[in-house]
Design a protein around this motif. Sequence first.
Motif, short mmCIF file in Angstrom:
data_model
loop_
_atom_site.label_atom_id
_atom_site.label_comp_id
_atom_site.label_asym_id
_atom_site.label_seq_id
_atom_site.Cartn_x
_atom_site.Cartn_y
_atom_site.Cartn_z
N ARG A 352 0.83 -1.20 0.00
CA ARG A 352 0.00 0.00 0.00
C ARG A 352 0.87 1.26 0.00
N ILE A 353 1.94 1.26 0.79
CA ILE A 353 2.86 2.40 0.79
C ILE A 353 3.48 2.58 -0.60
N ALA A 354 3.87 1.46 -1.21
CA ALA A 354 4.48 1.52 -2.54
C ALA A 354 3.50 2.06 -3.57
N LEU A 355 2.23 1.66 -3.49
CA LEU A 355 1.24 2.14 -4.44
C LEU A 355 0.93 3.62 -4.22
N GLN A 356 0.97 4.06 -2.98
CA GLN A 356 0.78 5.49 -2.71
C GLN A 356 1.91 6.30 -3.35
N ARG A 357 3.13 5.77 -3.24
CA ARG A 357 4.28 6.44 -3.87
C ARG A 357 4.16 6.37 -5.39
N LEU A 358 3.71 5.23 -5.91
CA LEU A 358 3.56 5.07 -7.36
C LEU A 358 2.51 6.03 -7.89
N ARG A 359 1.39 6.17 -7.17
CA ARG A 359 0.35 7.11 -7.57
C ARG A 359 0.89 8.54 -7.61
N ARG A 360 1.68 8.91 -6.60
CA ARG A 360 2.26 10.25 -6.57
C ARG A 360 3.21 10.46 -7.75
N HIS A 361 3.96 9.40 -8.10
CA HIS A 361 4.86 9.48 -9.26
C HIS A 361 4.08 9.76 -10.54
N TYR A 362 2.97 9.07 -10.73
CA TYR A 362 2.16 9.28 -11.94
C TYR A 362 1.58 10.70 -11.97
N ILE A 363 1.13 11.19 -10.83
CA ILE A 363 0.55 12.54 -10.79
C ILE A 363 1.62 13.58 -11.09
N GLU A 364 2.79 13.44 -10.47
CA GLU A 364 3.85 14.42 -10.68
C GLU A 364 4.42 14.36 -12.09
N THR A 365 4.41 13.17 -12.70
CA THR A 365 5.02 13.01 -14.02
C THR A 365 4.04 13.28 -15.15
N TYR A 366 2.80 12.82 -15.01
CA TYR A 366 1.86 12.88 -16.12
C TYR A 366 0.63 13.73 -15.84
N GLY A 367 0.50 14.25 -14.65
CA GLY A 367 -0.70 14.98 -14.28
C GLY A 367 -1.63 14.08 -13.50
N ARG A 368 -2.72 14.65 -13.00
CA ARG A 368 -3.60 13.90 -12.10
C ARG A 368 -4.19 12.67 -12.76
N SER A 369 -4.41 12.69 -14.07
CA SER A 369 -5.02 11.53 -14.73
C SER A 369 -4.03 10.39 -14.92
N GLY A 370 -2.72 10.70 -14.85
CA GLY A 370 -1.73 9.66 -15.04
C GLY A 370 -1.63 9.27 -16.51
N PRO A 371 -0.68 8.37 -16.85
CA PRO A 371 -0.52 7.93 -18.24
C PRO A 371 -1.72 7.09 -18.67
N LEU A 372 -2.16 7.25 -19.89
CA LEU A 372 -3.30 6.49 -20.38
C LEU A 372 -2.89 5.04 -20.62
N ILE A 373 -3.75 4.12 -20.21
CA ILE A 373 -3.49 2.71 -20.46
C ILE A 373 -3.56 2.46 -21.95
N GLY A 374 -2.56 1.75 -22.50
CA GLY A 374 -2.53 1.43 -23.91
C GLY A 374 -1.89 2.51 -24.75
#
Length: 374
Positions: A352-374
Amino acid sequence: MEPEVNVVSVLPSWLPAPVRRYLGHTGEGVSLREIARREGLAASTVMRQIRRYEARRDDPLVDEALEALCRTRTSGSVSTPDAQGKDIPQMTAPVRQGSIMLDEAAIQREGRRILRRLAEPGAVLAIAPNMEKAVVLRASSDGRMVQTAVLERALAQAFALKDWISVRNAQGRLTSYEISASGRAALKALIDEEDRRRMSHHAAFGLADGGAIRIDGGSVTSEAVATRKSRFALTESPVAVLARRREKDGTLFLSPDLVQAAERLREDFELAQMASRDTQIWDRFLSDPSRLPATGMEGASGAARERVAAALRDLGPGLGDVVLRVCCYLEGLEVAERRMGWAARSGKIVLRIALQRLRRHYIETYGRSGPLIG
């Protein structure tokens, strides 16, 4: 007098035999008795197969694929060599632009990725006439439909012809599909083949996964572990199982945004075709986050691999290790805890801690929506 040309001889090698017989009869006008004589079958057997595929033309994907294949000779479509060096035509070129060339290796590789997703409870493949790609959707714990995978339309057509998917519902222009019994059997065979290849690789390099593993005072072989992993992969991912658990106050243990982050990492991992390659490159990368593994790939696969590498670099050893094992390799939490030497039942907290960090990485890198799947 022009020599007789049999359309079956120029069709893709992966086509099921009944489809070839159907096209030989409807596209070339070869009689049922002649097809039966050539292949040593009863004429009644050939007739039943042809009638079955004629009835299946109510399925939009099957109808599109058969129509495209029937036009391969008259459309002047460009051919490309398959793995055996024979020329095969582009399956959907007469129908729509931007379609891809199909071969058996691509279908099997995408089959492992997409059928795994469709085997998850509540998962469907959706497509409409105006969609160049099909999407896989699954109901999340909060009732929303979450997109978990994307595939080319031509691949969806191939899955339908192979009987790996069947129509679940047709509402207006949107048609949804679910994995069929044949699709589940094909997925099990594909996963077993992948596990055997990975074990052979581990054995060749003397890796731990290639030998016996001690569990609860006994021992089990890596083959038994692979069998258990295959059965697990045919149902739900560890994250999907954990996402249904609730805290004492009734809140979900993993919020939907954390599950979405895990799904995005897994989809990128599978798009990059990493699971069938040297898995130890990621172990080396996690031990040295400053080193980016060379992709050796271009296009969507290379971009997906770069995104996974960037995410693992941000998480670093430990957190990156657990998401790689659980989200990408689909290892169970208990297996991951043993392999990393963690205390029992601690893996879900670290995940869960790792996924919280991963979610923050996506927001900081790609914006709140994160990278689109596919």
